[in-house]
Design an enzyme around this catalytic site. Structure first.
Site, PDB file in Angstrom:
ATOM      1  N   GLY A  87      -0.727   9.072  -3.415  1.00 46.24           N
ATOM      2  CA  GLY A  87      -0.412   8.037  -2.445  1.00 46.24           C
ATOM      3  C   GLY A  87      -1.677   7.358  -1.981  1.00 46.24           C
ATOM      4  O   GLY A  87      -2.794   7.762  -2.302  1.00 46.24           O
ATOM      5  N   GLY A 110      -4.358   3.439   4.515  1.00 43.43           N
ATOM      6  CA  GLY A 110      -5.516   2.750   5.040  1.00 43.43           C
ATOM      7  C   GLY A 110      -6.749   3.639   5.056  1.00 43.43           C
ATOM      8  O   GLY A 110      -7.867   3.167   4.942  1.00 43.43           O
ATOM      9  N   ASP A 142       0.279   9.395  15.445  1.00 47.68           N
ATOM     10  CA  ASP A 142       0.721   8.573  14.315  1.00 47.68           C
ATOM     11  C   ASP A 142       1.929   9.206  13.635  1.00 47.68           C
ATOM     12  O   ASP A 142       1.954   9.408  12.428  1.00 47.68           O
ATOM     13  CB  ASP A 142      -0.432   8.387  13.328  1.00 47.68           C
ATOM     14  CG  ASP A 142      -0.225   7.164  12.448  1.00 47.68           C
ATOM     15  OD1 ASP A 142       0.669   6.344  12.767  1.00 47.68           O
ATOM     16  OD2 ASP A 142      -0.949   7.026  11.442  1.00 47.68           O
TER      17      ASP A 142
END
Ligand SMILES: *[C@@H]1O[C@H](CO)[C@@H](O)[C@H](O)[C@H]1NC(C)=O
Ligand SMILES: *[C@@H]1O[C@H](CO)[C@@H](O)[C@H](O)[C@H]1NC(C)=O
Ligand SMILES: *[C@@H]1O[C@H](CO)[C@@H](O)[C@H](O)[C@H]1NC(C)=O
Ligand SMILES: *[C@@H]1O[C@H](CO)[C@@H](O)[C@H](O)[C@H]1NC(C)=O
Ligand SMILES: *[C@@H]1O[C@H](CO)[C@@H](O)[C@H](O)[C@H]1NC(C)=O
Ligand SMILES: *[C@@H]1O[C@H](CO)[C@@H](O)[C@H](O)[C@H]1NC(C)=O
Ligand SMILES: *[C@@H]1O[C@H](CO)[C@@H](O)[C@H](O)[C@H]1NC(C)=O
Length: 702
Positions: free
Chosen positions: A385, A388, A506
């Site tokens: 994957g 950012g 997050d």
């Protein structure tokens, strides 16, 4: 006598008083001559020894030996080394005995006389050599005809008189020491003892032998050695040309005649003789006798520095030193620069390691090499994957699958996020957290190693409706429920279960990983921060962090993360998982009106909340429990942070141990500052009274 210490001069003076007393008896002195032995009081002998010791201290420098004997007295004997048969008599040195009449006692004698101080002939360290001028007046007196044998000027390291060096040997060598003894002699031969001798009146230069390497008859130079007159001879050695020149002339009319050399010989004295030599004379008588007297003696020497060889040798030494110095200088500068450049990195490294090491269950520190080989040099085929923060690769370490997160170098907070992850989850151990196995920080590479989650992240299961693979990736209600429970447990642990409160900041579907049994594992702690309960007074920096759609409305005002903002994001996650759709308009940052929340709340108002559930579930769910979960989701997304349940409460609701929260039918408007609810019990449910913004502050190194 030069270069004597005051101490020594004192002793000499003392000696002269006593010596005069003892040696004043001329008769006694004459007896000594007859008995062929020189007598000195004991302390004079000591002084002789001391002289030679002090003398050798003087000659540490080449060519420092200068002395002058205008005549010889008894006192001169102190500066001289006289062998047996030799003595001082009539202001002269008698090298062979002067028996004043008894010719029989003159035969077959040899003797040697040396100056006590040594001459330093050469010095290899300083590359110097000595030149010298030895000028002496001698007298050879033949009492009867025929006569013999002659005398010689000597340079030798050994003053001792060789046995049986009388007769033809001139006291220079004997039959066995010929070719062995370290001696160079200038012979003044008055007898043709063997065929090699030119005649009975010649000068020759002998090296370790009695046979001259070069000789010259003196008759042609107006000199008759055995005529009984004083003869002046100069033996000059020039170290530069390594040449020995001999001048011989009758005394008196000397000055002129000493200008023309009698004999000139090339001699490498530094090769023939040791460094330190004695200078002196030897003489002998054979079957026929003569008196061999030295009347005066001037000796001077000076240093010659071999310039060219010096420069050359120094060059040979200096060039390599210079080259080595230059190279090491370059190497040092290079190394220094490298080190200096690295130092900052190194400091960070140290700081990093220190920070990490303070955690008890510190994750393993890997070598970059290991991780490169584990991921096949970060092969893009192994990519799991990308975000950012960087890229996640699949790797194999010791036959175990791992996920390696390579934090991109241009990631703005790469290092801080890196430290955050290691220091937060490195310490944590919970079955619903992705386990951090290790880390690596080398050559600006920041790498994190996690256990591998074979089923990937949650988002790909819930946000794929419409795609062909949708059916394969469908999750049953039970699974969805257990995933939500898992996340709730993980968050409860982070908020309340460990010694330091950790805010994840997050929470979103893509950060929930699924292990092989589809258990939820909360991952990606890049934004996570630790809060110490005791450090609430710390100021936080205002930073808006998180993912749009998951961010609580008040965080745009406070700019701070809190337990409540985590709960809000968790609420959004519940709704997503239940509805199988994305949270809202992801590209709008100032996302006060989260569309999924509005939508679910609207249906809640219409009391048909059950319709929001993912169509793919096909009614395979427990309706009551589904409604309960949806209501919990809405409760967590309450615009007023004070109205949101704690994670502890949320977990109880999910497990059915607590009643579902009561939700107002209309979504309350967002108000800032938020109103503190009057319900006390709600507050009591919370872990701590000080959870709420702005008291719940973010501790961060930034
Ligand atoms: C010479 O020396 C001997 C022994 O060495 C001694 O017996 C003799 O008396 C000495 N002669 C004189 C004149 O002193
Ligand atoms: C010894 O004499 C030589 C020649 O006269 C002179 O050059 C030299 O300096 C003298 N050396 C000493 C130590 O006096
Ligand atoms: C050698 O020394 C003597 C005596 O000091 C001196 O007369 C003579 O000129 C010197 N010779 C040279 C070549 O210096
Ligand atoms: C000098 O020579 C003698 C006899 O040849 C020897 O016994 C002595 O050891 C020598 N001395 C030195 C210093 O070489
Ligand atoms: C020569 O002199 C040395 C030392 O003085 C001695 O040992 C040796 O016996 C002598 N040789 C002869 C042949 O006398
Ligand atoms: C040298 O002097 C001696 C003694 O005076 C004499 O007998 C001899 O003949 C002389 N030699 C020469 C070559 O003149
Ligand atoms: C001197 O030595 C020679 C040869 O060895 C010998 O013939 C002679 O008799 C000796 N003379 C004396 C006085 O000893």
């Amino acid at each position: 006598m030069k270069r004597l210490s005051p101490f020594f001069i004192l002793l000499l003076d003392f000696n002269s008083c006593k010596g005069d007393h003892i040696l004043s008896d001329t008769h006694h002195f004459n007896m000594f001559i007859f008995n062929n032995s020189l007598y000195f009081p004991k302390f004079v002998k000591f002084l002789l020894l001391a002289t030679s010791i002090f003398g050798s201290a003087c000659v540490t420098q080449v060519g420092c030996l200068n002395f002058s004997y205008p005549a010889f007295h008894r006192k001169s004997g102190e500066d001289l080394h006289l062998s047996k048969n030799s003595g001082i008599y009539n202001d002269a040195i008698q090298i062979t005995p002067d028996t004043a009449g008894d010719i029989g006692l003159l035969s077959n004698m040899s003797g040697r006389v040396f100056h006590n101080e040594q001459l330093k002939l050469w010095d290899n360290q300083r590359n110097t050599k000595a030149s010298f001028n030895s000028t002496f007046v001698f007298n050879i007196f033949p009492p009867d005809s025929p006569w013999g044998e002659g005398l010689a000027f000597l340079l030798t390291s050994n003053t001792s008189l060789p046995d049986n060096s009388d007769g033809q040997w001139l006291g220079i060598v004997n039959a066995t020491s010929i070719g062995v003894s370290n001696v160079v002699a200038v012979e003044f031969d008055t007898r043709k003892s063997y065929p090699e001798d030119i005649d009975d009146n010649h000068v020759g230069v002998d090296v370790k032998s009695i046979y001259s390497i070069q000789q010259e008859p003196l008759g042609g130079h107006g000199v008759n050695l055995s005529s009984g007159v004083d003869i002046t001879a100069s033996v000059l050695f020039d170290a530069k040309s390594e040449r020995m020149t001999i001048f011989v002339s009758k005394s008196g009319a000397t000055e002129q005649k000493l200008k023309t050399p009698v004999l000139s010989v090339d001699l490498e004295l530094s090769k023939l003789l040791p460094e330190d030599v004695f200078v002196g004379f030897s003489a002998s008588t054979g079957e026929y006798a003569q008196l061999n007297a030295i009347r005066s003696w001037d000796f001077s020497s000076w240093e010659y520095i071999e310039r060219d060889p010096i420069n050359l040798t120094w060059l040979w030494v200096l060039i390599p030193i210079f080259v080595v110095g230059l190279l090491s200088g370059i190497a040092f500068i290079y190394y220094w620069k490298r080190k200096h450049r690295k130092d900052q990195g190194l400091d960070d490294d140290l700081q990093l390691e220190l920070e990490i090491k303070t955690s008890s269950t510190a994750p393993h520190k890997f070598k970059l090499k290991e991780l490169i080989s584990a991921t096949q040099n970060f092969n893009s085929l192994n990519k799991l994957g990308k975000g950012g923060f960087g890229t996640v690769y699949k790797g194999t370490l010791k036959n175990k699958d791992v996920a390696v997160k390579r934090i991109s170098k241009d990631s703005r907070h790469g290092k801080q996020d890196f430290i955050a992850e290691i220091t937060t989850i490195g310490n944590l151990n919970h079955k619903n957290l992705v386990k951090l196995i290790g880390w690596c920080y080398e050559r600006t590479e920041l790498l994190l190693v996690y256990e591998c989650m074979p089923n990937g992240s949650l988002d790909k299961y819930i946000f794929c409706s419409g795609s062909p693979a949708a059916e394969d990736l469908n999750l049953s209600w039970e699974r969805r429920h257990s995933i939500i429970c898992g996340v709730a447990r993980a968050l409860d642990y982070l908020h309340n279960g460990c010694d330091k409160r950790v805010l994840h900041r997050d929470i979103k579907a893509s950060n929930i990983m699924l292990d092989s049994d589809f258990n939820a594992r909360l991952g990606d702690f890049g934004l996570a921060r630790t809060i110490l309960f005791s450090e609430n007074t710390h100021h936080s920096t205002k930073e808006i962090a998180g993912t749009p759609g998951y961010m609580a409305p008040e965080s745009f005002h406070t700019g701070r993360a809190s337990v409540e903002t985590d709960v809000y994001a968790f609420g959004v996650l519940i709704l997503e998982v239940a509805c199988g759709r994305k949270p809202g308009r992801p590209n709008v940052l100032n996302n006060y009106n989260n569309s999924i929340i509005d939508w679910v709340w609207e249906l809640h108002r219409r009391e048909s909340i059950i319709e929001v559930l993912d169509m793919r579930l096909n009614c395979t769910f427990n309706k009551d429990r589904a409604i309960c979960m949806l209501k919990l989701g809405l409760a967590c997304c309450h615009p007023n942070p004070y109205e949101r349940p704690s994670m502890k409460t949320a977990l109880l609701v999910l497990t059915g141990e607590a009643a579902p929260p009561i939700i107002p039918s209309e979504k309350p408007a967002f108000m800032w500052p938020a109103l503190v609810p009057s319900l006390k019990e709600e507050l009591n449910c919370r872990q701590s009274e000080s959870l709420l913004t702005p008291i719940t502050e973010l501790i961060s190194g930034r």
